[in-house]
Design an enzyme around this catalytic site. Structure first.
Site, PDB file in Angstrom:
ATOM      1  CE  LYS A 254      29.622 -41.161  30.913  1.00  0.00           C
ATOM      2  NZ  LYS A 254      29.162 -42.514  30.746  1.00  0.00           N
TER       3      LYS A 254
ATOM      4  CD  GLU B  84      22.413 -41.577  32.662  1.00  0.00           C
ATOM      5  OE1 GLU B  84      23.530 -41.070  32.408  1.00  0.00           O
ATOM      6  OE2 GLU B  84      21.986 -42.595  32.086  1.00  0.00           O
TER       7      GLU B  84
END
Lengths: 341, 341, 341, 341
Positions: B188, B195
């Site tokens: 993550k 991102e």
């Protein structure tokens, strides 16, 4: 030796003084009467106009231009028809070397020689001498050797490098014939590109030291603020002026830029008189663009350049886009005030 | 299947709703009564306290924590003594994976299993489902499979990749067992690092388009301002909202982030409601630090991260150092107002 | 509607097929007979020469060029004298927008209109449709609307953005009039600049995951090798193919590029068939140079670009300089073989 | 004054010589007999073991460790029980400052003082003196002043900064008390971070000059190779050794690193004896990680660091991912041999 000199700004006037002191007779012109008068007070001959300046020089002439980039072509247009075969024009300003290629070609049609000189030294040049990177026809370089030598710092300005002995080369005295037209400004351009990188390296490092007390500050504990996992590791209030001074002796990172930084930080380590808006004047951009043309990676030099763009506020819209995205996918609202209050 | 769920913030509440809709019975707790009531209105059982929550769960229990990073350890301290051998605790928040290693070890001393789950999906997750990256003991992962499957988007959320057929794997449904403890949050973390990079790429590109009218603006012609050599090349006023929309179909750069950006720019291409102060919440930093530990270059990801730091004002001292240097060697004064007025 | 089409390479042939299927009659030419024959087999009319192609088109004509950048001007020189007032030439290749400005001006002297179209879609375009960014005189854009619409993906290719309703705009169908000449290729240039950034963000993140087992490897403990302080934190062997697949559903970083990556990594997560030499074909460079002209910081986009330069081996001399410096001040010798051995 | 000294490697031996020459009596130990003998030949007292070394020192003792980072804790474990209240241990190696915090705390339990000293100077230190950045309890610093002064270059090593007069401060002599434990290695860490940035700036600039003949090379004209639009602008073969020499006098970018570079390039401007594999030894990484913890942007310093990682081959997988993507969306095949072939 005689030299015409057009442009008596901050740099130009100091150069004329250094030339006169070395026995080069300067015939000077500038649109500001005041500047001409000051040059004259140092022994130069002040001309009333470009025409007058050309008339006062014996052939074959050499005229040095020390002008803002935007003005060089205007003066060249005036000067060119007044000159004669074999005369030399020198551009000592911060022109893009691509302009040199064009100008050299135009002047060669009039049998004039064009010499491009990148000059480093800033406001300290009169005292320290000027480092000169020179491009153009080699005969022109040779003819101007006394001028370059007069402006240069001379071999005594630094200890000779290991392996260099005998009669010092021009490079060792602080001037160098770098190649055909454009070569001088190309090398100067890269010189300034490097300068941006060096400056940014010191500035970033000092900023890390400045913020080494981050653990002493209270942080908000919300989802919008990254937590400092080990505040106990960031409890230092460093004496930045003394540290810059310290590094000047015996360390690997000693340099002239550090010397200047140490003096500035010695006066005021908070630098409160500065706002942090950093201009750029072309060479850093050109260096990056040349590197990209060549396919050569210059991540450090562009990072330094982009830092300046950002200091000028030009990253604003990109940041708004980021905020809009974050709001859109995560419902994040901008924190309106930041740490810097 | 039964699940304890602690933390009913923005994310937590939506997750509980999705779980309830899929038939997972949630026993929930949050310090805010309001949030507990809302969860109850969607069918969850609201507990009055952590003790109450544990008491209402049949063994072997599983308790999902969806809490701000700073609070996880506090709740774990309360929870641990109440649980029994074989119970599972899941941390679905944005913990640093290094914390997982420590917690897993601590819980294993009590014969409890710890599962770390990186959850992506933001405010859209209730509708789109949550992408889940999972680390911990494999038996715990298997026991919780129905929970993960309920939260996940399901295979229908995207066309199957070429070469994938038969019964869809968990990864194809939107959840994956990534490895031992820490693996979920590690993946993550890197997900968020990516991102940052993706967001910055769009933001920078849109900023270049936004400034494609630079040639229309008047520039000062002084030594402090870099000249624009070809103003005629920068005369475009681009319709940014339409361009973002355009790229959504058929282009190489289509993405979910672009979908969101197109909607935002469609509403207001000037983004005047945003100031451009961009927070960061840890994962981008941890990704960079992990990369550095590994010796892996991540210039794009760090450039994106540093852009956020700069938007927060943390480059200020570095820029003052640059201004001080420029003043010192070249007599350059800062231009007090810049283009952005 | 009729369209001349010159250049039947990988892209061109697929575009002609899509046009023919939509009822646009294409008269085509390519120097390769084979390609002409294949176009003809899909219903296009094959011309024997540029002259023949022009002769077979009714006025006012429109001729689409789909050629390598280096060839565009050659074909334009042949084509221009054959055309008549009011005819349109379209450049759908990857020209630098600066070339468009020059060409548009040259053609306007012959009363011809020039349209520049940035086309995205790659080898998938025939099936997905082509995203088209268009610059030039607006009347030319309007006349060609059926052609653009036939090539475009259509509004159905993505869900409509929130706030968009009624008759879909051209942008929503996948083509857009971006402004005067150069605007199409400018937007395409930036599109590709963004593409470089997006690709690099994924690549860097996956590389961090790939190296998350760094703690399992033995490190030499000498002064030349940076120690890994916490090997226990880097013990993961991640299933990269499954992770890329996982991120396709429900995560914030879903995109078409990720779809392709998941398919590639699904086939072979080691990517052993690739050497890692990454070409660049101009647009990334031009984007960076435009940004620099504008004074807009693009650290992410240039980091991506420089990564490609480095993959091509162009950082070599810089690294030798670093080694020479290290040897000089610290007596450090290069380690001749590295981890990747 | 007496000083224990453990670790007689490249640095250690030179430091002992400088200390002995300044009248500091060194009692030395190293596991290599040879090194002990050499130290003894310069007047030091060679001990046979750590025990012997401690026994030969009068209290309160001071023992300077000059060891590879990995060995410091091992030696500390041996040394600690042998020492007495009020004794001082100095770590002059390249430890991470975070280790200092831990060690200082551990030693304080035995009423020992710990001093961390970052030492710069490399192989040149014996001659030039060592720049020392010092952290720890101030009384320890004061007691060791003669040692630091003996190792330091002295005020004469550089002209005094403007505004500094009277009795030179320690900083001006080349050593500085920077703050509590960790402060010395923190400042040294940042010093090395800056060093990476400076080195990379020179290296990148020289690489741009090296490739200024790019226009002379033939380029393939295919869709995989970015065209060089203006080959006439890249026709220079620059004399790199002379240019580096030139910049040493009068230019803004003069520095000690440039002095070394000029000597290296003077010997062989092609640097053919180097392969370009650049090691990193920790401080650059730690600087980046500290900056990230602080939220301070350091794009230049990380670009320099990542350049080293890349020179070590660690970008490989990322580049393979890029190639796989390009193949997937555009059918691009890798060019197997590149320019540097």
């Amino acid at each position: 030796m005689q030299l015409g000199f057009v442009g008596l700004g901050r740099m130009g006037l100091n150069m004329v003084r250094r030339l006169q002191e070395a026995g080069i007779e300067c015939v000077v012109f500038d649109t500001h009467l005041e500047a001409r008068r000051e040059a004259a007070s140092h022994g130069a001959t002040a001309a009333d106009s470009i025409q007058d300046l050309v008339a006062r020089l014996d052939g074959p002439r050499a005229v040095w231009l020390m002008l803002p980039t935007a003005v060089v072509d205007v003066v060249l247009d005036q000067l060119t028809p007044l000159l004669s075969e074999g005369d030399i024009v020198i551009d000592g300003g911060n022109s893009h070397y691509v302009e040199d290629l064009r100008r050299a070609q135009a002047l060669s049609k009039h049998k004039l020689m064009y010499v491009d000189v990148g000059v480093s030294g800033g406001v300290w040049g009169r005292e320290r001498g000027y480092c000169q990177m020179i491009g153009g026809p080699e005969p022109a370089f040779k003819r101007l050797d006394p001028v370059f030598a007069a402006l240069a710092p001379g071999v005594g300005a630094a200890p000779r490098s290991e392996g260099r002995s005998g009669e010092p080369s021009a490079a060792e005295k602080g001037y160098l014939y770098c190649g055909p037209n454009g070569a001088g400004h190309f090398v100067k351009m890269v010189h300034n590109g490097i300068e941006y990188g060096l400056m940014a390296a010191y500035a970033e490092g000092l900023n890390v030291l400045k913020n080494a007390n981050a653990g002493k500050q209270q942080r908000t504990a919300d989802a919008e603020t990254s937590p400092l996992e080990h505040p106990e590791r960031y409890q230092y209030d460093f004496p930045l002026g003394d540290i810059a001074e310290l590094w000047r002796r015996g360390s690997v990172i000693g340099s002239w830029l550090l010397d200047l930084t140490a003096a500035e930080l010695g006066r005021d380590p908070t630098l409160k008189d500065y706002t942090g808006r950093v201009s750029d004047s072309g060479e850093g951009r050109w260096t990056a663009q040349a590197a990209i043309d060549e396919g050569v990676p210059v991540p450090v030099l562009t990072a330094a350049l982009f830092g300046r763009f950002t200091s000028q506020g030009n990253e604003l819209y990109a940041n708004k886009v980021l905020s809009a995205m974050r709001h859109s996918f995560g419902g994040h609202n901008e924190i309106k005030t930041d740490n810097k209050g």
